[in-house]
Motif scaffolding. Sequence first.
Motif, PDB file in Angstrom:
ATOM      1  N   ALA A 209       0.836  -1.204   0.000  1.00 44.39           N
ATOM      2  CA  ALA A 209       0.000   0.000   0.000  1.00 44.39           C
ATOM      3  C   ALA A 209       0.868   1.251   0.000  1.00 44.39           C
ATOM      4  CB  ALA A 209      -0.921  -0.003   1.223  1.00 44.39           C
ATOM      5  N   LEU A 210       0.271   2.351  -0.421  1.00 45.11           N
ATOM      6  CA  LEU A 210       0.932   3.650  -0.447  1.00 45.11           C
ATOM      7  C   LEU A 210       0.087   4.680   0.281  1.00 45.11           C
ATOM      8  CD1 LEU A 210       2.083   3.933  -4.192  1.00 45.11           C
ATOM      9  CD2 LEU A 210       3.582   3.582  -2.204  1.00 45.11           C
ATOM     10  N   LEU A 211       0.750   5.578   0.992  1.00 45.15           N
ATOM     11  CA  LEU A 211       0.087   6.760   1.552  1.00 45.15           C
ATOM     12  C   LEU A 211       0.412   7.921   0.628  1.00 45.15           C
ATOM     13  CD1 LEU A 211       0.877   6.349   5.368  1.00 45.15           C
ATOM     14  CD2 LEU A 211      -1.307   5.962   4.196  1.00 45.15           C
ATOM     15  N   VAL A 212      -0.616   8.626   0.184  1.00 45.30           N
ATOM     16  CA  VAL A 212      -0.446   9.680  -0.824  1.00 45.30           C
ATOM     17  C   VAL A 212      -0.924  11.007  -0.258  1.00 45.30           C
ATOM     18  CG1 VAL A 212      -0.998  10.404  -3.177  1.00 45.30           C
ATOM     19  CG2 VAL A 212      -0.851   7.966  -2.623  1.00 45.30           C
ATOM     20  N   LEU A 213      -0.128  12.048  -0.449  1.00 42.16           N
ATOM     21  CA  LEU A 213      -0.502  13.396  -0.016  1.00 42.16           C
ATOM     22  C   LEU A 213      -0.857  14.215  -1.254  1.00 42.16           C
ATOM     23  CD1 LEU A 213      -0.755  15.354   2.404  1.00 42.16           C
ATOM     24  CD2 LEU A 213       1.579  16.132   1.859  1.00 42.16           C
ATOM     25  N   LEU A 214      -2.069  14.740  -1.275  1.00 47.23           N
ATOM     26  CA  LEU A 214      -2.547  15.518  -2.416  1.00 47.23           C
ATOM     27  C   LEU A 214      -2.391  17.010  -2.171  1.00 47.23           C
ATOM     28  CD1 LEU A 214      -5.858  13.585  -3.188  1.00 47.23           C
ATOM     29  CD2 LEU A 214      -3.640  13.340  -4.306  1.00 47.23           C
ATOM     30  N   ARG A 215      -2.212  17.729  -3.256  1.00 45.25           N
ATOM     31  CA  ARG A 215      -2.136  19.183  -3.185  1.00 45.25           C
ATOM     32  C   ARG A 215      -3.526  19.729  -2.849  1.00 45.25           C
ATOM     33  NH1 ARG A 215       1.897  21.988  -5.537  1.00 45.25           N
ATOM     34  NH2 ARG A 215       2.364  20.221  -6.923  1.00 45.25           N
ATOM     35  N   GLN A 216      -3.583  20.719  -2.021  1.00 47.12           N
ATOM     36  CA  GLN A 216      -4.874  21.314  -1.667  1.00 47.12           C
ATOM     37  C   GLN A 216      -5.434  22.081  -2.851  1.00 47.12           C
ATOM     38  OE1 GLN A 216      -4.731  23.909   1.728  1.00 47.12           O
ATOM     39  NE2 GLN A 216      -6.915  23.701   2.167  1.00 47.12           N
ATOM     40  N   SER A 217      -6.693  21.798  -3.223  1.00 47.33           N
ATOM     41  CA  SER A 217      -7.274  22.435  -4.394  1.00 47.33           C
ATOM     42  C   SER A 217      -7.518  23.909  -4.149  1.00 47.33           C
ATOM     43  CB  SER A 217      -8.611  21.746  -4.753  1.00 47.33           C
ATOM     44  OG  SER A 217      -9.523  21.889  -3.674  1.00 47.33           O
ATOM     45  N   GLU A 218      -7.586  24.683  -5.239  1.00 51.13           N
ATOM     46  CA  GLU A 218      -7.766  26.140  -5.149  1.00 51.13           C
ATOM     47  C   GLU A 218      -9.044  26.492  -4.403  1.00 51.13           C
ATOM     48  OE1 GLU A 218      -5.719  28.496  -5.995  1.00 51.13           O
ATOM     49  OE2 GLU A 218      -4.188  27.147  -6.786  1.00 51.13           O
ATOM     50  N   GLY A 219     -10.125  25.732  -4.668  1.00 55.06           N
ATOM     51  CA  GLY A 219     -11.408  26.036  -4.037  1.00 55.06           C
ATOM     52  C   GLY A 219     -11.367  25.854  -2.531  1.00 55.06           C
ATOM     53  N   MET A 220     -10.534  24.894  -2.053  1.00 57.62           N
ATOM     54  CA  MET A 220     -10.468  24.624  -0.620  1.00 57.62           C
ATOM     55  C   MET A 220      -9.582  25.608   0.108  1.00 57.62           C
ATOM     56  SD  MET A 220     -12.511  22.191  -0.046  1.00 57.62           S
ATOM     57  CE  MET A 220     -13.438  20.972  -0.989  1.00 57.62           C
ATOM     58  N   ARG A 221      -8.723  26.328  -0.634  1.00 62.65           N
ATOM     59  CA  ARG A 221      -7.821  27.277   0.004  1.00 62.65           C
ATOM     60  C   ARG A 221      -8.532  28.558   0.400  1.00 62.65           C
ATOM     61  NH1 ARG A 221      -2.611  26.882  -4.112  1.00 62.65           N
ATOM     62  NH2 ARG A 221      -2.178  24.664  -3.786  1.00 62.65           N
TER      63      ARG A 221
END
Length: 222
Positions: A209-221
């Motif tokens: 398995a992998l743990l993945v960190l996603l970039r925060q979307s513009e709308g959520m910022r």
Amino acid sequence: MRGSKVGLADLKRLKKDLQAEREREALAKRVAVLKKPESAPMDDMAAFQRTMKSVTPIKHAARVEHKPVEEPAPALRRANALGETPSRADAGVSDGGEITHLLSEGGTAFVRNDAAPDTARNLRRGQWRAGAELDLHGLRVEQARHALLSFLDECQEHGIRCVRIVHGKGYGSEGLEPVLKDKARTWLVQKSEVLAFSEAPEREGGAGALLVLLRQSEGMRK
């Protein structure tokens, strides 16, 4: 007396003749009245013709041509055959390419240039808690790629930054080769939304398995 009798008979005959004459005249009048309406159909026809002069003919609508539907592209046909729904997420992501030079931690982690160098290590240590999980077990390569990329897009839309991808260790694959393990890493590196990933600790799947960190979307910022 005889003359009187003759004269009386003549009067009766004359009266009878007059009555017959009146009946013939009355009959003639009735016949004339019955024949008069015969001219009505001609009047109706004339009225109909006058009415039709003001009528505008209906124009025929343009014909609709049904053109044959074009066949989808080969990639789309493959997706349809697999029962998948093609997504914009699949665009620009390939299955090949050498990514070994982009990996760190012995090929178990990846950190994008604009992220902190210790991001992958912090992922493994549990700094971010996984908010969603995707299990790719039992899927073919094309199915797994589509599922993973669509999953990442959906998570980003919902503001989920850390996710867990279970690709398995390859024990059930032909030749015991971990096909999806390598493919998953290849796909994730090509997604700019992925800031980093790291092999999960043993309690969360380890090498499967992998743990993945996603970039925060513009709308959520905002």
